[in-house]
Write a protein that holds these residues in place. Structure first.
Motif, PDB file in Angstrom:
ATOM      1  N   GLU A  87       0.836  -1.049   0.147  1.00 17.12           N
ATOM      2  CA  GLU A  87       0.251   0.075  -0.360  1.00 17.12           C
ATOM      3  C   GLU A  87       0.984   1.237  -0.187  1.00 17.12           C
ATOM      4  O   GLU A  87       1.529   1.204   1.061  1.00 17.12           O
ATOM      5  CB  GLU A  87      -0.721   0.287   1.018  1.00 17.12           C
ATOM      6  CG  GLU A  87      -2.260   1.136   1.315  1.00 17.12           C
ATOM      7  CD  GLU A  87      -3.253   0.874   0.715  1.00 17.12           C
ATOM      8  OE1 GLU A  87      -3.361   1.542  -0.391  1.00 17.12           O
ATOM      9  OE2 GLU A  87      -3.393  -0.353  -0.206  1.00 17.12           O
ATOM     10  N   ILE A  88       0.935   1.851  -0.617  1.00 20.73           N
ATOM     11  CA  ILE A  88       1.623   3.058  -0.740  1.00 20.73           C
ATOM     12  C   ILE A  88       0.729   4.592  -0.731  1.00 20.73           C
ATOM     13  O   ILE A  88      -0.052   4.799  -1.566  1.00 20.73           O
ATOM     14  CB  ILE A  88       2.547   3.745  -2.845  1.00 20.73           C
ATOM     15  CG1 ILE A  88       3.285   2.004  -2.627  1.00 20.73           C
ATOM     16  CG2 ILE A  88       3.153   4.728  -2.446  1.00 20.73           C
ATOM     17  CD1 ILE A  88       3.720   2.279  -4.211  1.00 20.73           C
ATOM     18  N   VAL A  89       1.478   5.393   0.312  1.00 16.55           N
ATOM     19  CA  VAL A  89       0.435   6.593   0.214  1.00 16.55           C
ATOM     20  C   VAL A  89       1.346   8.234   0.058  1.00 16.55           C
ATOM     21  O   VAL A  89       2.107   8.053  -0.177  1.00 16.55           O
ATOM     22  CB  VAL A  89       0.173   6.857   1.746  1.00 16.55           C
ATOM     23  CG1 VAL A  89      -0.586   7.986   1.837  1.00 16.55           C
ATOM     24  CG2 VAL A  89      -0.806   5.081   2.255  1.00 16.55           C
ATOM     25  N   PRO A  90       0.951   8.895  -0.970  1.00 18.00           N
ATOM     26  CA  PRO A  90       1.772   9.463  -1.194  1.00 18.00           C
ATOM     27  C   PRO A  90       1.822  10.934  -0.270  1.00 18.00           C
ATOM     28  O   PRO A  90       1.144  10.830   0.679  1.00 18.00           O
ATOM     29  CB  PRO A  90       1.185  10.410  -2.666  1.00 18.00           C
ATOM     30  CG  PRO A  90      -0.081  10.046  -2.749  1.00 18.00           C
ATOM     31  CD  PRO A  90      -0.215   8.578  -2.056  1.00 18.00           C
ATOM     32  N   VAL A  91       2.857  11.682  -0.110  1.00 12.91           N
ATOM     33  CA  VAL A  91       3.184  12.957   1.078  1.00 12.91           C
ATOM     34  C   VAL A  91       3.014  13.803  -0.184  1.00 12.91           C
ATOM     35  O   VAL A  91       4.042  13.719  -1.067  1.00 12.91           O
ATOM     36  CB  VAL A  91       4.321  12.644   1.917  1.00 12.91           C
ATOM     37  CG1 VAL A  91       4.865  13.666   2.723  1.00 12.91           C
ATOM     38  CG2 VAL A  91       4.368  10.834   2.195  1.00 12.91           C
ATOM     39  N   SER A  92       2.471  14.586   0.451  1.00 11.84           N
ATOM     40  CA  SER A  92       2.562  16.231  -0.518  1.00 11.84           C
ATOM     41  C   SER A  92       3.591  17.410  -0.302  1.00 11.84           C
ATOM     42  O   SER A  92       3.606  18.322  -0.375  1.00 11.84           O
ATOM     43  CB  SER A  92       1.424  16.676  -0.056  1.00 11.84           C
ATOM     44  OG  SER A  92       0.894  17.418   1.541  1.00 11.84           O
ATOM     45  N   ASN A 139       6.954   9.160  -0.918  1.00 10.49           N
ATOM     46  CA  ASN A 139       6.177   7.790  -0.703  1.00 10.49           C
ATOM     47  C   ASN A 139       6.024   7.408   0.183  1.00 10.49           C
ATOM     48  O   ASN A 139       7.500   7.351   0.782  1.00 10.49           O
ATOM     49  CB  ASN A 139       5.415   7.484  -2.020  1.00 10.49           C
ATOM     50  CG  ASN A 139       4.968   7.944  -3.194  1.00 10.49           C
ATOM     51  OD1 ASN A 139       4.528   8.450  -3.416  1.00 10.49           O
ATOM     52  ND2 ASN A 139       6.615   8.134  -4.506  1.00 10.49           N
ATOM     53  N   ALA A 162       5.410   4.006   2.191  1.00 12.86           N
ATOM     54  CA  ALA A 162       4.105   2.609   1.649  1.00 12.86           C
ATOM     55  C   ALA A 162       4.428   1.006   3.028  1.00 12.86           C
ATOM     56  O   ALA A 162       5.385   1.472   3.674  1.00 12.86           O
ATOM     57  CB  ALA A 162       5.175   2.079   0.716  1.00 12.86           C
ATOM     58  N   ASP A 192      10.002   4.683   3.405  1.00 10.08           N
ATOM     59  CA  ASP A 192       9.969   6.146   3.305  1.00 10.08           C
ATOM     60  C   ASP A 192      10.682   6.266   2.403  1.00 10.08           C
ATOM     61  O   ASP A 192      11.851   6.143   2.063  1.00 10.08           O
ATOM     62  CB  ASP A 192       9.997   6.936   4.040  1.00 10.08           C
ATOM     63  CG  ASP A 192      10.425   8.808   4.195  1.00 10.08           C
ATOM     64  OD1 ASP A 192      10.012   9.054   2.971  1.00 10.08           O
ATOM     65  OD2 ASP A 192      10.082   8.911   5.066  1.00 10.08           O
TER      66      ASP A 192
END
Length: 168
Positions: A44-49, A55, A57, A82
């Motif tokens: 599961e990958i989540v973008p960091v803004s 990202n 994960a 990270d």
């Protein structure tokens, strides 16, 4: 003046004691060299803004380790990463299960750049014949190209587990 001399003598005693007792522990250490193959089963990958292409994960890997002494262990590896633009850091918890059911659990932290990675960590638990195990683990690995349909790529590596067991 006597107090200063006493401090120097005590400091010297502690340094020599640490060297002697540390050598005894290292002298009894067992070493397991290995080669590894792992593959991703969940990610599961989540973008960091905060910046472009950054990202976080959470992934799960499975695989096996082939030890120099002929043993084979299957491995379960939950991992937190990270990364940004093909480089990053990670923490992996590994559980190695041997044919007799004994396990070694580890926690390693590492970095990767491009396709190469390296990590070092500690043994956190053992069961069966590894009950009471203490030690360290180090690994260097290489990511193989991601193929169509793969959740996470394949990784080959090699490393060392250095450990001691309690006296029986």
């Amino acid at each position: 003046m006597a107090t200063k001399k006493l401090i120097w003598v005590l400091s010297g005693f502690f340094v020599v004691s640490a060297w002697v007792f540390g050598s005894v522990v290292l002298g009894n250490a067992e070493i397991l060299n290995f080669k590894s193959y792992t593959y991703g089963v969940k990610q599961e990958i989540v973008p960091v803004s905060d910046k472009e292409i950054h990202n976080l994960a959470l992934s799960v890997r499975r695989g096996f380790y082939l030890f120099e002494n002929g043993e084979v262990a299957t491995v379960f590896l939950p991992q937190i990463m990270d990364f940004s633009k093909g480089e990053g850091s990670y923490t992996t918890y590994g559980t190695y299960t041997f044919a007799d059911g004994a396990t070694i659990s580890t926690k390693v932290q590492g970095t990767w750049s491009g396709v190469a990675a390296s990590a070092k960590g500690e043994i956190i638990k053992g069961t069966g014949r590894f009950e009471g195990i203490k030690g360290t683990v180090s690994i260097k690995s290489k990511n193989l190209p991601l193929e169509k349909g793969e959740v996470g790529g394949k990784i080959i590596g090699e490393g060392t587990i250095t450990y001691t067991l309690p006296a029986k």
